[in-house]
Scaffold this active site. Structure first.
Site, PDB file in Angstrom:
ATOM      1  N   GLY A 312       0.787  -1.219   0.000  1.00  0.00           N
ATOM      2  CA  GLY A 312       0.000   0.000   0.000  1.00  0.00           C
ATOM      3  C   GLY A 312       0.821   1.272   0.000  1.00  0.00           C
ATOM      4  CB  SER A 313      -0.204   4.642   1.133  1.00  0.00           C
ATOM      5  OG  SER A 313      -1.444   4.607   0.453  1.00  0.00           O
ATOM      6  CB  VAL A 314       4.510   1.935   3.195  1.00  0.00           C
ATOM      7  CG1 VAL A 314       3.750   1.990   4.505  1.00  0.00           C
ATOM      8  CG2 VAL A 314       4.298   0.589   2.491  1.00  0.00           C
TER       9      VAL A 314
END
Length: 594
Positions: A312-314
């Site tokens: 995800g957004s990491v």
């Protein structure tokens, strides 16, 4: 030899003529003969003694020279001459970075039977089943009364069990010395250590071999007698590891997660200070692998190394950092965030409507998928792939565990434009949490590539440069703002200036598509943000928290609070003192006492 006569005729006749006694002549000659015989015997004895003394001198000289030669050589264990390779049953200890024992050896015994020497097999079978409840008396009796000449009963027994078997008193029950592998801390660091078992076995010894983790990776080294008992020193800190597992277990229960994993890594050396995967196991009694179903459901599955997930957004910070490194944007460049963003039949949306545009910094702070995708389009697929490769996302990690090669990242078959956009915000490429940890460390330590290691290092790794110092500092500033005013506000730990990024990814279905109610929630952070020392990665599998009348599954509500507690508990254990802000003197009001 001519003997002298005792009564020579000439002397006898002369003696008679002179009136002497002829018998005196015979007595004198006899005396002379005896003296001559005595002298010859003495000379012969002296010669023999001289020869014998010479031989004794040579023998003692030889022994003395040999003893001197042995004293001047290095000590060496004697080896018995036998056919085949000898069983090596010694194994070095494994210790943490402070010398605390993680794995050691314990002398014990194995129990075996020679049925032809047994006196009362029926009694022995009943008593053994009483001592060892997992054994069946009828099966033992069948083995004892059959044609078998040798039978292993138990590979390891305790001293108490050994005494109980002694009390049976049957000469057909015998003991063999054993060296067993002992993990005194139980489940702590179980996935790192892996476990050990017996290889070749004999009556008088058994070969202890590693079966997983560092025990298997360093098996040859641990069994090498040339190490002379030197312990294998790992990079992990047992105290930090224990605290991590306690916090992670509590967070997993609180968030009702199926599984959890966490990593703390030194950003300069790549040393893994702590790494945990839950559920775990006790390496003293390692469970068997699953024969059916999903292997990730097994407690021996290492989520940190073997588990590859869309995180995800990491991932968004990588796209922004690369764009800044290429000079395409800076922290204040405005990015179009109007949506949804369309590519063929695909629609890219944001979790919230962030307005028509955001700065690059706010794209990270607000976690805009659209903004990150537009930045990725500036970079292009070939350059994105090359940059992620420089961070280690295209190959398995090289950490010292046999499971590492199984953590192969899942890459798109064709790195198309839609792959370019989705990968920029953490979808379309699956990697392990350990991949993420070493990538964050490489990006945020000043821009030098580091590789994860479980062996204690003497100093920082001087890897190749992946971004400039300026870009690394800018990335740290953005991640700090994610905590102070963005999606990771629960990660604030007073005194430690945490920076980080949240990531929430829907889990893929085995049949295709994604679940709408199952997620992998991840927090990737660094502390202290202004002078980075450690990277922390924490991921929860299928978490949920019921807040304000609804189930919250995003990382900001699930992974972040657990990560904050992890930092709060472990930072002091690693020698980091909290930096307490000093009070502004202008804010102090002096009052007079009456």
């Amino acid at each position: 030899m001519i003997r002298r006569p005792l009564r020579p005729l000439a002397r006898v006749l002369r003696a008679r003529d002179e009136g002497g006694n002829p018998d005196a002549i015979a007595a004198e000659n006899l005396r002379l003969r005896h003296e001559e015989m005595r002298d010859r015997a003495r000379a012969r004895a002296e010669g023999r003694l001289l020869v014998l003394g010479f031989f004794f001198f040579v023998a003692f000289l030889t022994i003395g020279v040999r003893m001197g030669a042995l004293a001047a050589t290095e000590a060496e264990e004697p080896r018995a001459v036998a056919n085949g390779n000898p069983i090596i049953n010694q194994r070095s200890d494994i210790v943490d970075r402070n010398g605390r024992v993680l794995a050691t050896n314990l002398d014990t015994h194995a129990l075996y039977a020679q049925p032809q020497q047994m006196i009362d097999p029926a009694h022995a079978a009943v008593e053994l089943a009483r001592i060892f409840p997992e054994l069946d008396a009828e099966e033992l009796l069948e083995d004892f009364t059959g044609n078998r000449r040798f039978l292993w009963i138990r590979r390891q027994i305790s001293p108490e069990q050994m005494q109980q078997v002694h009390d049976i008193g049957d000469p057909g029950l015998l003991f063999g010395p054993r060296e067993m592998r002992l993990y005194p801390n139980g489940p702590i660091a179980s996935h790192i250590l892996g476990g050990a078992s017996y290889g070749r076995e004999g009556v008088d010894s058994a070969e202890v071999i590693g079966v997983a983790g560092v025990e298997r990776y360093f098996d040859a080294w641990l069994r090498d007698p040339a190490n002379e008992g030197q312990a294998l020193e790992l990079s992990i800190d047992l105290t930090v590891q224990a605290a991590m597992e306690e916090v992670l277990a509590g967070g997993m229960t609180l968030m009702e997660a199926k599984g959890a994993t966490a990593i703390i890594m030194d950003v300069h050396t790549g040393e893994i200070v702590a790494m945990a995967s839950l559920p775990d196991f006790d390496p003293n009694d390692r469970p068997r692998p699953l024969t059916e179903g999903d292997q990730s459901d097994s407690p021996i599955f290492n989520r940190a190394v073997q588990g590859v997930y869309e995180l995800g957004s990491v991932f968004k910070i990588f796209a922004v950092a690369q764009a800044m490194e290429l000079g395409l944007v800076n922290a204040q460049t405005l990015i179009d965030t109007r949506g949804p963003m369309t590519w063929g039949r695909f629609r890219i949306r944001d979790f919230h409507d962030y307005g028509p545009q955001l700065t690059v910094t706010d794209v990270i702070v607000e976690s805009s998928n659209i903004g990150t995708s537009r930045i990725a389009l500036m970079i292009g697929a070939p350059r994105q792939r090359e940059f992620l490769g420089s961070l280690g996302f295209l190959e398995p990690t090289q950490v010292e565990m046999v499971e590492a090669p199984t953590g192969q990242p899942l890459l798109p078959q064709q790195w198309s434009e839609i792959s370019l956009m989705t990968i920029s915000y953490g979808h379309g490429l699956s990697a392990s949490p350990l991949h993420l940890a070493q990538a964050y460390a490489s990006l945020l330590n000043g821009g030098h590539r580091v590789r994860a290691t479980l062996v204690r290092q003497d100093g920082p790794q001087e890897g190749e440069r992946v971004v400039s110092e300026e870009v690394s500092a800018a990335a740290r500033s953005m991640l700090r703002q994610v905590v102070t005013r963005g999606t990771a506000s629960f990660a604030e730990v007073p005194g430690y200036e945490v920076g980080g990024k949240t990531g929430t990814a829907d889990k893929p279905r085995p049949t295709g598509g994604y679940y709408t109610d199952r997620t992998i929630s991840t927090f990737a952070g660094v502390f202290p943000a202004h002078d980075p020392q450690y990277v922390v990665i924490l991921s929860l599998d299928e978490p949920q928290q019921f807040v304000a009348g609804e189930n919250r599954r995003t990382a900001g509500w699930t992974a972040v609070p657990v990560a904050a507690e992890l930092i709060r508990r472990t930072a002091p254990l690693m020698g980091l003192r909290p930096e307490i802000a000093t009070l502004d003197p202008t804010g102090v009001t002096q009052t007079a006492s009456h």
